[in-house]
Motif scaffolding. Structure first.
Motif, PDB file in Angstrom:
ATOM      1  N   ALA A  40      14.633  57.850  82.301  1.00 43.08           N
ATOM      2  CA  ALA A  40      13.942  56.628  82.707  1.00 43.08           C
ATOM      3  C   ALA A  40      14.837  55.859  83.659  1.00 43.08           C
ATOM      4  O   ALA A  40      16.072  55.883  83.530  1.00 43.08           O
ATOM      5  N   LYS A  41      14.241  55.172  84.613  1.00 44.59           N
ATOM      6  CA  LYS A  41      15.046  54.470  85.614  1.00 44.59           C
ATOM      7  C   LYS A  41      15.886  53.351  85.008  1.00 44.59           C
ATOM      8  O   LYS A  41      16.880  52.941  85.588  1.00 44.59           O
ATOM      9  N   ASP A  42      15.490  52.865  83.837  1.00 42.10           N
ATOM     10  CA  ASP A  42      16.271  51.807  83.195  1.00 42.10           C
ATOM     11  C   ASP A  42      17.110  52.334  82.039  1.00 42.10           C
ATOM     12  O   ASP A  42      17.633  51.563  81.242  1.00 42.10           O
ATOM     13  N   ALA A  43      17.278  53.658  81.950  1.00 42.01           N
ATOM     14  CA  ALA A  43      18.058  54.246  80.854  1.00 42.01           C
ATOM     15  C   ALA A  43      19.547  53.999  81.078  1.00 42.01           C
ATOM     16  O   ALA A  43      20.097  54.427  82.100  1.00 42.01           O
ATOM     17  N   PRO A  44      20.238  53.317  80.159  1.00 41.48           N
ATOM     18  CA  PRO A  44      21.676  53.074  80.331  1.00 41.48           C
ATOM     19  C   PRO A  44      22.450  54.397  80.265  1.00 41.48           C
ATOM     20  O   PRO A  44      22.249  55.198  79.344  1.00 41.48           O
ATOM     21  N   THR A  45      23.310  54.621  81.233  1.00 39.66           N
ATOM     22  CA  THR A  45      24.115  55.842  81.273  1.00 39.66           C
ATOM     23  C   THR A  45      25.552  55.498  81.628  1.00 39.66           C
ATOM     24  O   THR A  45      25.842  54.428  82.177  1.00 39.66           O
ATOM     25  N   VAL A  46      26.443  56.431  81.316  1.00 39.24           N
ATOM     26  CA  VAL A  46      27.844  56.333  81.715  1.00 39.24           C
ATOM     27  C   VAL A  46      28.154  57.579  82.532  1.00 39.24           C
ATOM     28  O   VAL A  46      28.022  58.711  82.037  1.00 39.24           O
ATOM     29  N   VAL A  47      28.534  57.396  83.785  1.00 32.41           N
ATOM     30  CA  VAL A  47      28.732  58.508  84.709  1.00 32.41           C
ATOM     31  C   VAL A  47      30.213  58.900  84.765  1.00 32.41           C
ATOM     32  O   VAL A  47      31.085  58.055  85.026  1.00 32.41           O
ATOM     33  N   GLU A  68      30.847  57.618  70.518  1.00 33.33           N
ATOM     34  CA  GLU A  68      29.420  57.707  70.209  1.00 33.33           C
ATOM     35  C   GLU A  68      28.674  56.472  70.727  1.00 33.33           C
ATOM     36  O   GLU A  68      29.270  55.439  70.995  1.00 33.33           O
ATOM     37  N   GLY A  69      27.354  56.643  70.835  1.00 34.26           N
ATOM     38  CA  GLY A  69      26.521  55.504  71.191  1.00 34.26           C
ATOM     39  C   GLY A  69      26.269  55.351  72.672  1.00 34.26           C
ATOM     40  O   GLY A  69      25.697  54.343  73.103  1.00 34.26           O
ATOM     41  N   PHE A  70      26.699  56.324  73.486  1.00 40.57           N
ATOM     42  CA  PHE A  70      26.517  56.255  74.940  1.00 40.57           C
ATOM     43  C   PHE A  70      25.926  57.569  75.430  1.00 40.57           C
ATOM     44  O   PHE A  70      26.145  58.629  74.841  1.00 40.57           O
ATOM     45  N   ASN A 210      44.811  70.140  79.105  1.00 37.74           N
ATOM     46  CA  ASN A 210      44.146  70.796  77.991  1.00 37.74           C
ATOM     47  C   ASN A 210      43.437  69.777  77.091  1.00 37.74           C
ATOM     48  O   ASN A 210      43.286  68.615  77.457  1.00 37.74           O
ATOM     49  N   ASN A 211      43.016  70.207  75.916  1.00 33.62           N
ATOM     50  CA  ASN A 211      42.275  69.325  75.011  1.00 33.62           C
ATOM     51  C   ASN A 211      43.039  68.065  74.653  1.00 33.62           C
ATOM     52  O   ASN A 211      42.432  67.003  74.454  1.00 33.62           O
ATOM     53  N   ASP A 212      44.364  68.168  74.549  1.00 33.49           N
ATOM     54  CA  ASP A 212      45.153  66.966  74.240  1.00 33.49           C
ATOM     55  C   ASP A 212      44.973  65.919  75.330  1.00 33.49           C
ATOM     56  O   ASP A 212      44.884  64.714  75.046  1.00 33.49           O
ATOM     57  N   GLY A 213      44.911  66.380  76.575  1.00 29.78           N
ATOM     58  CA  GLY A 213      44.674  65.452  77.679  1.00 29.78           C
ATOM     59  C   GLY A 213      43.293  64.841  77.625  1.00 29.78           C
ATOM     60  O   GLY A 213      43.115  63.641  77.899  1.00 29.78           O
ATOM     61  N   TYR A 214      42.307  65.638  77.255  1.00 24.80           N
ATOM     62  CA  TYR A 214      40.951  65.106  77.152  1.00 24.80           C
ATOM     63  C   TYR A 214      40.824  64.107  76.014  1.00 24.80           C
ATOM     64  O   TYR A 214      40.081  63.118  76.124  1.00 24.80           O
ATOM     65  N   ARG A 215      41.540  64.334  74.929  1.00 25.45           N
ATOM     66  CA  ARG A 215      41.523  63.347  73.839  1.00 25.45           C
ATOM     67  C   ARG A 215      42.099  62.014  74.311  1.00 25.45           C
ATOM     68  O   ARG A 215      41.541  60.949  74.021  1.00 25.45           O
ATOM     69  N   LEU A 216      43.202  62.080  75.058  1.00 30.43           N
ATOM     70  CA  LEU A 216      43.816  60.855  75.577  1.00 30.43           C
ATOM     71  C   LEU A 216      42.862  60.147  76.539  1.00 30.43           C
ATOM     72  O   LEU A 216      42.712  58.914  76.495  1.00 30.43           O
ATOM     73  N   LEU A 217      42.226  60.922  77.419  1.00 29.90           N
ATOM     74  CA  LEU A 217      41.295  60.329  78.377  1.00 29.90           C
ATOM     75  C   LEU A 217      40.093  59.725  77.656  1.00 29.90           C
ATOM     76  O   LEU A 217      39.632  58.630  78.008  1.00 29.90           O
ATOM     77  N   ALA A 218      39.599  60.404  76.639  1.00 30.74           N
ATOM     78  CA  ALA A 218      38.464  59.885  75.876  1.00 30.74           C
ATOM     79  C   ALA A 218      38.815  58.562  75.208  1.00 30.74           C
ATOM     80  O   ALA A 218      37.994  57.627  75.184  1.00 30.74           O
ATOM     81  N   ASP A 219      40.024  58.469  74.668  1.00 32.27           N
ATOM     82  CA  ASP A 219      40.457  57.215  74.040  1.00 32.27           C
ATOM     83  C   ASP A 219      40.475  56.078  75.058  1.00 32.27           C
ATOM     84  O   ASP A 219      40.102  54.934  74.751  1.00 32.27           O
ATOM     85  N   GLU A 220      40.909  56.389  76.280  1.00 31.71           N
ATOM     86  CA  GLU A 220      40.960  55.373  77.325  1.00 31.71           C
ATOM     87  C   GLU A 220      39.555  54.990  77.806  1.00 31.71           C
ATOM     88  O   GLU A 220      39.288  53.824  78.104  1.00 31.71           O
ATOM     89  N   ILE A 221      38.676  55.962  77.879  1.00 24.04           N
ATOM     90  CA  ILE A 221      37.287  55.659  78.235  1.00 24.04           C
ATOM     91  C   ILE A 221      36.676  54.735  77.189  1.00 24.04           C
ATOM     92  O   ILE A 221      35.998  53.752  77.523  1.00 24.04           O
ATOM     93  N   ALA A 222      36.938  55.021  75.923  1.00 24.78           N
ATOM     94  CA  ALA A 222      36.426  54.170  74.841  1.00 24.78           C
ATOM     95  C   ALA A 222      36.979  52.750  74.972  1.00 24.78           C
ATOM     96  O   ALA A 222      36.260  51.768  74.750  1.00 24.78           O
ATOM     97  N   MET A 247      24.789  63.962  78.777  1.00 28.28           N
ATOM     98  CA  MET A 247      25.700  64.697  77.960  1.00 28.28           C
ATOM     99  C   MET A 247      26.092  63.797  76.813  1.00 28.28           C
ATOM    100  O   MET A 247      27.156  63.210  76.809  1.00 28.28           O
ATOM    101  N   LYS A 248      25.200  63.606  75.846  1.00 24.32           N
ATOM    102  CA  LYS A 248      25.507  62.687  74.756  1.00 24.32           C
ATOM    103  C   LYS A 248      26.663  63.207  73.951  1.00 24.32           C
ATOM    104  O   LYS A 248      26.780  64.392  73.711  1.00 24.32           O
ATOM    105  N   ARG A 249      27.525  62.310  73.531  1.00 27.77           N
ATOM    106  CA  ARG A 249      28.665  62.684  72.702  1.00 27.77           C
ATOM    107  C   ARG A 249      28.158  63.235  71.391  1.00 27.77           C
ATOM    108  O   ARG A 249      27.329  62.634  70.723  1.00 27.77           O
TER     109      ARG A 249
END
Length: 254
Positions: A40-47, A68-70, A210-222, A247-249
């Motif tokens: 939907a054009k008004d669907a909230p997303t995170v790019v 979660e929740g995004f 690697n995954n450790d880097g993605y965990r760190l990045l995810a924490d910062e995104i949160a 790509m829902k969490r």
């Protein structure tokens, strides 16, 4: 004669590789367009906007690290640059990657290493286009928070680029300050004690974390999502040039 034949072979091979990337780029953009059509054009997303490091969220169920929740939209294309080229690059796909992606509340931009050159010869040019990308998003989507993510350090065969990545990150942090964008200093999170390279414990190829880097990045995104709620961008007085299903969490742990 043999030398000319060899040069022609190399030229044809490089042209074929370029054509292959352009075709792959176009197919990936077409995927974004199909995803957008389901929103939907008004669907909230995170790019999540970038090249292989953003594309890499799709590997190994890494999206489970995201909060979660995004509704996260993966708008990464491996090998893509910022848009110095007139054909490929983030600047040339903002419509499909961002503007038509529902109603983005946040855009996380991670890009630059594919454009600056191994010798750093295009650092300033890349930063200039990077600024154009941010300004275009802020102008078209004034209520969207654009977060600058610094480029990760490198190692192994890419080690020659390490000081140029540092220089580029300094420039885009300055752009972020000027455009009032929040920053995730991913480089600082992933860098070794030398201040330039990525520890080998975080990378297998010297370029991708690697995954450790993605965990760190995810924490910062949160953290950014928490500190900069939807509808409260820091872009403020941004001037105005113009511009899945997600790509829902997943809720599994690990």
């Amino acid at each position: 004669m043999k030398r000319i034949a060899l040069l022609l072979t190399c030229l044809l091979a490089s042209t074929a590789l370029a054509d292959t990337f352009v075709e792959r780029w176009r197919k990936r953009v077409a995927v974004f367009e199909r995803e957008n059509a389901t929103l939907a054009k008004d669907a909230p997303t995170v790019v999540l906007l970038g090249s292989s490091s953003m594309h890499g969220w799709e590997n190994g169920n890494r999206t489970r690290f995201l909060p979660e929740g995004f509704t996260f939209l993966n708008r990464g294309i491996g090998g893509d640059g910022i848009g110095i080229s007139d054909v490929t690059g983030i600047k040339n796909r903002l419509q499909a990657s961002v503007f038509d992606a529902g109603a983005p509340t946040h855009v996380f931009l991670l890009n630059g290493r594919n454009s600056i050159g191994r010798d750093g010869s295009r650092v300033e040019q890349t930063a200039a286009v990077y600024r154009e990308v941010i300004e275009a998003i802020q102008a078209r989507l004034p209520n969207t928070t654009v977060c600058v993510v610094t480029c990760a350090p490198v190692n192994k065969g890419y080690k020659v680029m390490a000081p140029h990545v540092v220089t580029f990150n300094r420039l885009i942090k300055s752009i972020a300050a000027d455009r009032r964008c929040p920053v995730i200093d991913l480089h600082a999170k992933l860098v070794a004690d030398d201040g330039e390279t990525m520890p080998l414990s975080l990378t297998s190829d010297g370029l991708h974390f690697n995954n450790d880097g993605y965990r760190l990045l995810a924490d910062e995104i949160a953290r950014v999502l928490r500190e900069h709620p939807a509808g409260q961008p820091d872009g403020g007085d941004a001037p105005t040039p113009s511009p899945t299903k997600g790509m829902k969490r997943e809720s599994s742990a690990g």
